[in-house]
Each structure stands twice: as C-alpha cells, then as structure tokens.
Design a protein around this motif. Structure first.
Motif, PDB file in Angstrom:
ATOM      1  N   ASN A 195     -51.434   5.623  -0.667  1.00 32.20           N
ATOM      2  CA  ASN A 195     -51.847   6.896  -1.257  1.00 32.20           C
ATOM      3  C   ASN A 195     -50.692   7.849  -1.536  1.00 32.20           C
ATOM      4  N   VAL A 196     -49.502   7.311  -1.848  1.00 33.15           N
ATOM      5  CA  VAL A 196     -48.382   8.180  -2.233  1.00 33.15           C
ATOM      6  C   VAL A 196     -48.186   8.177  -3.747  1.00 33.15           C
ATOM      7  N   GLY A 197     -49.023   7.399  -4.459  1.00 35.85           N
ATOM      8  CA  GLY A 197     -48.962   7.402  -5.913  1.00 35.85           C
ATOM      9  C   GLY A 197     -48.215   6.224  -6.513  1.00 35.85           C
ATOM     10  N   ASP A 276     -44.499  10.688  -0.659  1.00 34.97           N
ATOM     11  CA  ASP A 276     -45.236  11.879  -1.087  1.00 34.97           C
ATOM     12  C   ASP A 276     -44.305  13.080  -1.003  1.00 34.97           C
ATOM     13  N   ASN A 304     -42.438  11.350  -5.235  1.00 36.14           N
ATOM     14  CA  ASN A 304     -43.529  11.503  -6.190  1.00 36.14           C
ATOM     15  C   ASN A 304     -44.363  12.751  -5.863  1.00 36.14           C
ATOM     16  N   LYS A 305     -45.207  13.137  -6.792  1.00 29.12           N
ATOM     17  CA  LYS A 305     -46.031  14.353  -6.658  1.00 29.12           C
ATOM     18  C   LYS A 305     -45.145  15.596  -6.561  1.00 29.12           C
TER      19      LYS A 305
END
Length: 454
Positions: A195-197, A276, A304-305
């Motif tokens: 779920n870090v992209g 993240d 990321n994000k």
C-alpha cells in the motif's frame, strides 16, 4: 529437451499477444506455467490467487509470442473481483489471440457465458479449452455443452499434461512468423511495503492499467514482468508483492509472494524501493534495503505520494532525506527521487536516476587508474593493524560484478575492519563519481611476499 524456450530477459518487437482467460481456479495459471516452462504464476487450489496480469515471452516451435495470464473473471461482488473483471475486460482489446479455459468437472455455468460474451466483443480469434477432463473416454460428454458458442473446443487435463500439445498447435497455427528480436533489457524490480503505491507507479510508468490498484494492502501477490521502452532504452519492469514483516504474513499465499519478491530482487539490475512519502522510511524498509544490498543491486529510494507529503509535512523533502540518513545509516548516500503516481509527477527525474545508476553499475576502471587511486588513498589514514603488524596492501583489482566490486590484496586481510573499508569506499565514490552506488571491497591474502608495491 523442452520444445518451449523461456526467453528470459529478452522481449520481442511487436510480438503477438496470447491471453489466457477464465473463471477463478479453472487452471489458467497452471497452463501458463506449463507453456512458459516456469513457475511465475502462483498456483493454489484457492479462487482469486492470480490478481495481476502476467506477461512472459515464449519461443515454441520457432514461433515467438507473449503469453499472458489474467485474473479470474467472476460476478462476485467483492472489491478484488470487480477490479479484476474491469481490468481483464479492458486489457483483452489489446491482445491478438484468446485462450479461454473452463472447468469440465463443474460443467457450463452462467459466468462462463459472460466470459465468452466479453471475449467475443473484442473480435479476436479464440480457442475454448475444457480443463479437468481426467478420463479421455468421457471427453465428448463433458465437452457437449460448450459447443453452443461456435468455437474450436479442446479437452484437456493440465495436471496430466494432456491436451497441452493441442493448445500449442492452435497457438502456433495462429501466430505469424518470428518477429525481430531486441537486445537485453534493463530489469527494474519495484519493491516495498504494501500500500505504498507500487502498482500505481507501475501503471504510471507503463501508461496503461496493467496492475490492480486499490486501498487494500496485499492486492498484488504475483511478480509481474512488463517490457517497455523509454528514452531509447529497453526496460523490463517487475511489480512485486508488498513485503511485510514475517510475523504479519498470516496467509500462506503471502508467504509465497514474499519469496517471489525476493526472487525478483535477485534477478533485477536496478531496484526501486518505494516508500510512502508521508509516513517516511521504517524499520521494515531498512530490512528490505539490507536485503537489496546483500544481493548487491543498484537501488533507488522512491518517495511516492510526495504531493501529499508536501501538503502534510513541514519542509517535506529536507525532513524525508534526514529520515533516510537516520534509518538507512548503513547506506546514507542512497539516491532519492520524489514522485506522485497519482499526478504523474517526478517520472522524468526517476528515469534520469535509473539511467544514471544503470550506467554507473557497469563502470569499468582501468587497473593503472585504480592503483593510482589506491596509492594515494591508503596514505590518507594510518594503516590498519593486525596483532602487532601493519596491514600492507599490494594492489587493487576490479571484479566482473555489477555494481562494481573490487579485491584488495594484502598481507593480513583479517586486519581490514569495516571502518577502513568504509574509508576506502567513501574515497572511491568521490574519485569515480559513484555516489549512491553500493560498491564492495573484498580483501584477500596475497600470495606474493615482501614489501607492498604501494
């Protein structure tokens, strides 16, 4: 010798694409593994194991094509099922041929009709394979209901390897002559916690919806190879399952996926460790980084994000870099690129860094230049001591490893501690512009005696 040649890291220009589709747990991944002579697809007697699209170049009987394994299409209302159906429906329009696998034990079910309807909308040539027909004398009875679609129908039992040759024969008949081959691609593995992209970033790089994207941790369980071309360079991108702490791997499927992620790191040339940007690096990220370094791979940290990070974290980039230096204290000069997969920000910067790391990992330094450097450097600090004897260095040579690795020959290699190695590595990075490259220096006992040449 197998008639099927797994083409490994090489892809084919404009190669035909053959997609395997069907409901969950009908044997699609088993057929994929047989035809590619590999175990890339996770196979388990549990619906929904394949959630991503796997592509593998194959050479069989002189014909070359990309074989594609897709997620099981079902009318179930859960999030993953809806994502998979939408993904496969969209992707089928980009393939050339379709092999639809159905379950002979279960017989024809309403979802099979829906799948055929979806496939026929593409207008692509299609073969219908009825799997799990374990007794050849019952084949005609088990196939009878499936003739209503007006397609070529083959009965098979993948577990017994029966019918696979017929499937290959159909593909070979359909696929045109061998296309032109391209050179070896640079393999990039994308790893990180769930779920870090990662999958969103993969889709951003590939400019198509190849990987499932959702807010649920664990969406990706397969490692997905995807060839692509950027800035006159060929790449092979691998999106891997999110790596969680071992104690958190409650399902055996996730344990299998963790091994596949580690395998992807070993096969990679450059590894992107995706973090993240809002949460920053963690202890688990440090363990992943250590695993990458243990396999001696070029590595880039991808924050990321970063669009959210700039909104939520004061002095965001400075803060993130400080966290990197603290958590990755064993590799403080690791390159960092800030991206936003959602907004497609930082992609050019990421490729610039990938190309830099890729070029530096193949750097070759002449022996004379290397030893001139060594001559100067070992005089900058007191020689290490083994017992009551100074360690004397004789010469330095480069190995064939990538990223660069070196062997220093000396009289007492056991006297060269980690701090002195770090001193040598720091100076080497400065001299040869190897910042951010995980280089190694091994020490070996020289067979020659006498005084040092340096």
């Amino acid at each position: 010798m197998s008639l099927i040649q797994n083409s490994g890291d090489e892809g084919f220009v404009d190669s035909p694409k053959v997609a395997i589709i069907g409901r969950p747990n009908v044997g699609k991944s088993t057929l994929f593994n047989i035809l590619t002579d590999s175990r890339k697809a996770v196979v388990k007697n549990q619906p929904g194991v394949t959630r991503d699209i796997l592509i593998q170049p194959v050479d069989v009987w002189g014909k070359k094509f990309d074989l594609i394994d897709t997620g099981g299409v079902t009318e179930a209302s859960d999030l993953f099922s809806k994502l998979i159906k939408g993904q496969v429906t969209e992707f089928l329009f980009s393939v050339d041929y379709i092999v639809c696998v159905m379950d002979g034990r279960a017989g024809l079910v309403p979802e099979d009709r829906d799948i055929i309807k979806i496939a026929k909308q593409t207008g692509k040539p299609m073969l219908l394979v009825i799997n799990k027909v374990d007794r050849a004398h019952e084949a005609d009875l088990q196939k009878a209901d499936f003739y209503e679609f007006g397609l070529d129908v083959i009965d098979a039992s993948f577990e017994q390897r029966r019918g696979v040759g017929d499937v290959l024969e159909w593909i070979v008949k359909m696929v045109p002559e061998v296309p032109k081959e391209i050179g070896k691609s640079l393999r990039i593995a994308m790893v990180g916690k769930p779920n870090v992209g990662k999958s969103s970033l993969c889709n951003c790089l590939l400019k198509q919806n190849r990987m499932l994207v959702s807010d649920v941790a664990g969406t990706t369980i397969d490692s997905v190879d995807a060839p692509f071309h950027y800035n006159d360079r060929d790449y092979m991108l691998v999106d891997t399952a999110g790596l969680r702490r071992q104690s958190k791997r409650e399902e055996d499927i996730e344990i299998i996926s963790a091994f596949k992620s580690q395998e992807s790191i070993r096969r990679a040339d450059v590894v992107l460790l995706v973090i993240d940007g809002v949460l920053g690096p963690s202890e688990q990220d440090a363990k992943i980084m250590q695993a990458i370094l243990d396999d001696h791979k070029g590595v880039i940290v991808v924050a990321n994000k970063s669009d959210l990070g700039q909104e939520e974290v004061e002095r965001y980039r400075e803060t993130f870099r400080a966290q990197i230096e603290r958590v990755f204290h064993f590799f403080v000069d690791v390159p960092v690129v800030f991206t936003s997969a959602l907004k497609s920000h930082g992609i050019k910067d990421l490729f610039d860094e990938i190309e830099r790391v890729a070029d530096k990992r193949g750097l070759k330094i002449s022996t004379s230049e290397l030893n001139d450097f060594f001559f100067e450097t070992i005089r900058k600090a007191p020689a290490p001591v083994w017992g009551h004897t100074n360690v004397k260095f004789y010469y330095l040579t480069q190995t064939y490893q990538k990223p660069p690795a070196f062997i220093a020959f000396c009289n007492h290699p056991e006297g060269v501690d980690n701090s002195y190695r770090r001193f040598l590595i720091k100076n080497m990075k400065e001299r040869f512009d190897l910042h951010g490259i995980p280089i190694r220096i091994f020490c070996m006992k020289s067979r020659r005696g006498g005084e040092s040449n340096l």
